[in-house]
Design a protein around this motif. Structure first.
Motif, PDB file in Angstrom:
ATOM      1  N   ARG A  55       0.867  -1.196   0.088  1.00 29.09           N
ATOM      2  CA  ARG A  55      -0.028   0.097  -0.096  1.00 29.09           C
ATOM      3  C   ARG A  55       0.834   1.357  -0.161  1.00 29.09           C
ATOM      4  N   GLY A  56       1.929   1.281   0.772  1.00 30.45           N
ATOM      5  CA  GLY A  56       2.844   2.285   0.875  1.00 30.45           C
ATOM      6  C   GLY A  56       3.522   2.545  -0.524  1.00 30.45           C
ATOM      7  N   VAL A  57       3.866   1.655  -1.176  1.00 31.85           N
ATOM      8  CA  VAL A  57       4.216   1.916  -2.910  1.00 31.85           C
ATOM      9  C   VAL A  57       3.201   2.497  -3.583  1.00 31.85           C
ATOM     10  N   LEU A  58       1.960   1.887  -3.332  1.00 35.12           N
ATOM     11  CA  LEU A  58       1.030   2.550  -4.352  1.00 35.12           C
ATOM     12  C   LEU A  58       0.690   4.036  -3.965  1.00 35.12           C
ATOM     13  N   LEU A  59       0.740   4.138  -2.641  1.00 33.45           N
ATOM     14  CA  LEU A  59       0.338   5.595  -2.329  1.00 33.45           C
ATOM     15  C   LEU A  59       1.695   6.555  -2.791  1.00 33.45           C
ATOM     16  N   HIS A  60       3.041   6.098  -2.764  1.00 31.26           N
ATOM     17  CA  HIS A  60       3.773   7.068  -3.118  1.00 31.26           C
ATOM     18  C   HIS A  60       3.799   6.965  -4.881  1.00 31.26           C
ATOM     19  N   SER A  61       3.389   6.069  -5.463  1.00 31.92           N
ATOM     20  CA  SER A  61       3.324   6.237  -6.941  1.00 31.92           C
ATOM     21  C   SER A  61       2.237   7.217  -7.248  1.00 31.92           C
ATOM     22  N   VAL A  62       0.954   7.330  -6.780  1.00 32.17           N
ATOM     23  CA  VAL A  62      -0.009   8.225  -6.724  1.00 32.17           C
ATOM     24  C   VAL A  62       0.416   9.580  -6.542  1.00 32.17           C
ATOM     25  N   ALA A  63       1.148   9.623  -5.556  1.00 29.17           N
ATOM     26  CA  ALA A  63       1.635  11.115  -5.178  1.00 29.17           C
ATOM     27  C   ALA A  63       2.689  11.613  -6.284  1.00 29.17           C
ATOM     28  N   TYR A  64       3.401  10.751  -6.672  1.00 32.48           N
ATOM     29  CA  TYR A  64       4.592  11.011  -7.728  1.00 32.48           C
ATOM     30  C   TYR A  64       3.752  11.348  -8.994  1.00 32.48           C
ATOM     31  N   LEU A  65       2.660  10.636  -9.293  1.00 31.03           N
ATOM     32  CA  LEU A  65       1.992  11.179 -10.625  1.00 31.03           C
ATOM     33  C   LEU A  65       1.169  12.410 -10.530  1.00 31.03           C
ATOM     34  N   LEU A  66       0.873  12.812  -9.224  1.00 32.90           N
ATOM     35  CA  LEU A  66       0.087  13.824  -8.847  1.00 32.90           C
ATOM     36  C   LEU A  66       0.931  15.020  -8.899  1.00 32.90           C
ATOM     37  N   SER A  67       2.387  14.895  -8.372  1.00 33.40           N
ATOM     38  CA  SER A  67       3.214  15.840  -8.405  1.00 33.40           C
ATOM     39  C   SER A  67       3.478  16.082  -9.907  1.00 33.40           C
ATOM     40  N   ALA A  68       3.718  15.432 -10.813  1.00 34.26           N
ATOM     41  CA  ALA A  68       3.976  15.519 -12.237  1.00 34.26           C
ATOM     42  C   ALA A  68       3.003  16.311 -12.851  1.00 34.26           C
ATOM     43  N   VAL A  69       1.799  16.181 -12.530  1.00 34.45           N
ATOM     44  CA  VAL A  69       0.630  16.800 -13.187  1.00 34.45           C
ATOM     45  C   VAL A  69       0.545  18.338 -12.764  1.00 34.45           C
ATOM     46  N   LEU A  70       1.173  18.485 -11.511  1.00 34.31           N
ATOM     47  CA  LEU A  70       1.082  19.823 -10.812  1.00 34.31           C
ATOM     48  C   LEU A  70       2.333  20.778 -11.697  1.00 34.31           C
ATOM     49  N   VAL A  71       3.346  19.935 -11.966  1.00 29.05           N
ATOM     50  CA  VAL A  71       4.380  20.649 -12.825  1.00 29.05           C
ATOM     51  C   VAL A  71       3.996  21.015 -14.161  1.00 29.05           C
ATOM     52  N   SER A 105      11.799   9.938  -3.335  1.00 29.00           N
ATOM     53  CA  SER A 105      10.915   9.016  -2.325  1.00 29.00           C
ATOM     54  C   SER A 105      10.141   7.918  -2.760  1.00 29.00           C
ATOM     55  N   LEU A 106       9.704   7.940  -4.018  1.00 24.72           N
ATOM     56  CA  LEU A 106       9.289   6.537  -4.807  1.00 24.72           C
ATOM     57  C   LEU A 106      10.176   5.658  -4.805  1.00 24.72           C
ATOM     58  N   VAL A 107      11.224   6.007  -5.354  1.00 25.58           N
ATOM     59  CA  VAL A 107      12.377   4.874  -5.610  1.00 25.58           C
ATOM     60  C   VAL A 107      12.743   4.086  -4.261  1.00 25.58           C
ATOM     61  N   GLY A 108      12.923   5.177  -3.235  1.00 22.87           N
ATOM     62  CA  GLY A 108      13.257   4.680  -1.732  1.00 22.87           C
ATOM     63  C   GLY A 108      12.141   3.790  -1.442  1.00 22.87           C
ATOM     64  N   ALA A 109      10.818   4.039  -1.648  1.00 30.85           N
ATOM     65  CA  ALA A 109       9.703   3.216  -1.303  1.00 30.85           C
ATOM     66  C   ALA A 109       9.877   1.896  -1.845  1.00 30.85           C
ATOM     67  N   VAL A 110      10.015   1.859  -2.962  1.00 28.97           N
ATOM     68  CA  VAL A 110      10.501   0.227  -3.716  1.00 28.97           C
ATOM     69  C   VAL A 110      11.525  -0.404  -2.947  1.00 28.97           C
ATOM     70  N   SER A 111      12.557   0.176  -2.732  1.00 25.88           N
ATOM     71  CA  SER A 111      13.569  -0.462  -1.851  1.00 25.88           C
ATOM     72  C   SER A 111      13.081  -0.829  -0.734  1.00 25.88           C
ATOM     73  N   GLU A 112      12.543  -0.199   0.263  1.00 25.31           N
ATOM     74  CA  GLU A 112      11.910  -0.577   1.655  1.00 25.31           C
ATOM     75  C   GLU A 112      11.062   0.452   1.907  1.00 25.31           C
ATOM     76  N   SER A 113       9.679  -0.095   1.767  1.00 22.63           N
ATOM     77  CA  SER A 113       8.383   0.885   2.076  1.00 22.63           C
ATOM     78  C   SER A 113       8.125   1.230   3.744  1.00 22.63           C
ATOM     79  N   GLN A 114       8.802   0.194   4.427  1.00 23.29           N
ATOM     80  CA  GLN A 114       8.583   0.424   5.775  1.00 23.29           C
ATOM     81  C   GLN A 114       9.500   1.491   6.391  1.00 23.29           C
ATOM     82  N   SER A 115      10.421   1.989   6.004  1.00 20.47           N
ATOM     83  CA  SER A 115      11.594   2.719   6.385  1.00 20.47           C
ATOM     84  C   SER A 115      10.748   4.305   6.516  1.00 20.47           C
ATOM     85  N   SER A 116      11.573   4.997   7.468  1.00 18.31           N
ATOM     86  CA  SER A 116      11.135   6.513   7.516  1.00 18.31           C
ATOM     87  C   SER A 116      11.361   7.107   6.308  1.00 18.31           C
ATOM     88  N   ILE A 117      10.484   8.088   6.173  1.00 16.53           N
ATOM     89  CA  ILE A 117      10.559   8.935   4.828  1.00 16.53           C
ATOM     90  C   ILE A 117      11.995   9.493   4.603  1.00 16.53           C
TER      91      ILE A 117
END
Length: 470
Positions: free
Chosen positions: A48-64, A82-94
């Motif tokens: 779920r964390g990786v999916l949330l980061h994916s949506v947030a990343y796409l949203l940030s690109a739309v805002l650009v 942050s997305l790349v880091g979430a794919v490596s370990e989603s449970q880690s701190s931001i």
């Protein structure tokens, strides 16, 4: 197959960014990066964390694409890491996600290749392939072919003319290097890696305080007495300050922006010092076993009162800042005051939760960093140049038109539309018209990779004007 995917992505990377500024290309790159990450790490995207980061990343690109501001670009780049880091370990701190994402983007390919298993495979391949022989088969023929071509050109004018017709101008070395850079980036992020032992250490640290064995009743009693006395006096002092500040706000008659600016900035400086001291004092007394001391109720209540009084101080600063904005308009510095007020409010709230729920410093650092990151994403969703211009020209009692003209071109269309509805000089009107014409010209000269929402708005305005004249 996987290398072909990376090669295709690298060519698309050059097509999107070579010789271009940011715009639509950054949104298309976000889709491309997500497809590549999905292709190599499909199982990770069930998290779920990786999916949330994916949506947030796409949203940030739309805002650009919508705003094309420096803030939105910065938020998008940070969201990518942050997305790349979430794919490596989603449970880690931001902040560990940022570290893992940045490290992967810079050195992921080399990190994977120094792994023992990869090194073993590489050594076996070298033994089977006979690299010296392969180098001879490729290098020696190339050297002699070049040598004999140069010799034959001197002895045969027809052959020389044939060689002269061969034109390699179509090869763009800069484009090739840019494509190589894209290939390197995608090779790095294809399979994100972890920075160790930092990631394991972060995962092993919880947010909760634990009682230690050296529990001395006498020393805790003395510390509790010191804390109660200190916080009691500080609460009394801050209460007096707040009361006098309320009186000064009610009696305030300000005619100059500089006077109100001094009052707001002095209040901010007081707020900064007060919040820092408040948090340090509370963290000191509630750093360990005093949290579990049976007679710490008075100290806790005084801490909660100290936090509440600092919240009241924040409210007073917000009132002063709003009076400042209402009288003299919005600026980035005045918006920054509100951002700081919000972040200090969050800091006080997390400190309150730390004392109430027996949390540790890791909880404070993680939660405040997460909120700061989310705040950056939210702020990037606003066209602040347009918002400042609209507020100042329609709601503020007074405004600085020269300041609005010096803002980025993202407010050019709105300035042009409102220039005749406000009292400004002819020189300022000409400056606005010049800014507007320059921006329209810039929009029309953009390549498809650089397009953003304003380009489509311009096309819509042209369509509407044409329909009116018909």
């Amino acid at each position: 197959m996987k290398q072909i995917v990376i090669l295709i992505a690298a060519v698309l990377f050059s097509l999107l960014f070579y010789g271009q500024s940011v715009g639509l290309n950054l949104a298309l790159f976000a889709v491309l990066a997500l497809v590549l990450l999905l292709f190599y790490n499909l199982k990770k995207f069930r998290d779920r964390g990786v999916l949330l980061h994916s949506v947030a990343y796409l949203l940030s690109a739309v805002l650009v694409f919508v705003h094309r501001s420096s803030l939105s670009v910065m938020a998008n780049l940070l969201m990518f890491v942050s997305l790349v880091g979430a794919v490596s370990e989603s449970q880690s701190s931001i902040y560990l996600k940022w570290l893992n994402g940045l490290y992967t983007s810079i050195a992921g390919f080399f990190h994977r290749n120094i792994d023992r298993q990869e090194a073993s495979k590489a050594s076996n391949w070298k033994q089977k392939a006979d690299l010296p022989q392969l180098a001879k088969l490729i290098g020696i023929p190339i050297v002699f072919i070049i040598l004999f071509v140069l010799l034959y050109r001197q002895g045969n004018p027809v052959f020389e003319g044939l060689i002269a017709r061969i034109n390699f101008d179509f090869i763009n070395l800069q484009w090739l290097l840019f494509t190589l850079m894209g290939y390197y980036l995608f090779s790095n992020i294809a399979q994100p890696v972890l920075v160790e032992p930092a990631t394991s250490a972060d995962l092993s640290v919880s947010n909760n305080l634990l009682e230690t064995a050296n529990f001395s009743e006498a020393s805790l009693k003395k510390e509790q007495q010191l804390g109660t006395t200190l916080l009691g006096l500080l609460n009394l002092l801050l209460l007096v300050y707040i009361l006098t500040d309320i009186i000064s706000i009610n009696a305030m008659i300000v005619s100059k922006a500089s006077e109100l600016s001094i009052q707001v900035h002095n209040g901010i400086n007081t707020l900064i010092a007060s919040i820092i001291i408040a948090i340090i004092i509370i963290l000191y007394f509630f750093r360990g076993n005093l949290n579990f001391y049976a007679h710490n109720r008075i100290l806790k209540n005084l801490s909660f009162l100290w936090i509440s009084l600092n919240v009241a101080l924040i409210v007073l600063i917000a009132i002063k800042n709003q009076n400042y904005i209402g009288a003299f308009g919005l600026t980035y510095k005045r918006i920054g005051v509100y951002v700081y007020i919000f972040m200090t409010l969050i800091g006080l709230l997390t400190t309150f939760l730390k004392v109430l729920n027996l949390k540790n410093l890791a909880f404070l650092f993680r939660s405040n960093t997460q909120v700061a990151f989310m705040t950056l994403l939210l702020l990037s969703g606003v066209n602040w140049d347009r918002r400042i211009t609209q507020y100042n020209l329609t709601q503020a009692q007074d405004f600085d038109m020269d300041y609005l003209i010096k803002l980025s071109n993202r407010n050019a269309i709105l300035l042009y539309d409102l220039k005749d509805s406000v009292a400004i000089s002819e020189t300022q009107k000409r400056a606005i018209e010049k800014k507007y014409q320059y921006y329209i010209q810039e929009l029309q000269q953009r390549n498809w990779q650089e397009l953003n929402y304003d380009n489509f708005s311009l096309d819509l305005l042209k369509t509407e004007s044409n329909s009116v004249f018909k």
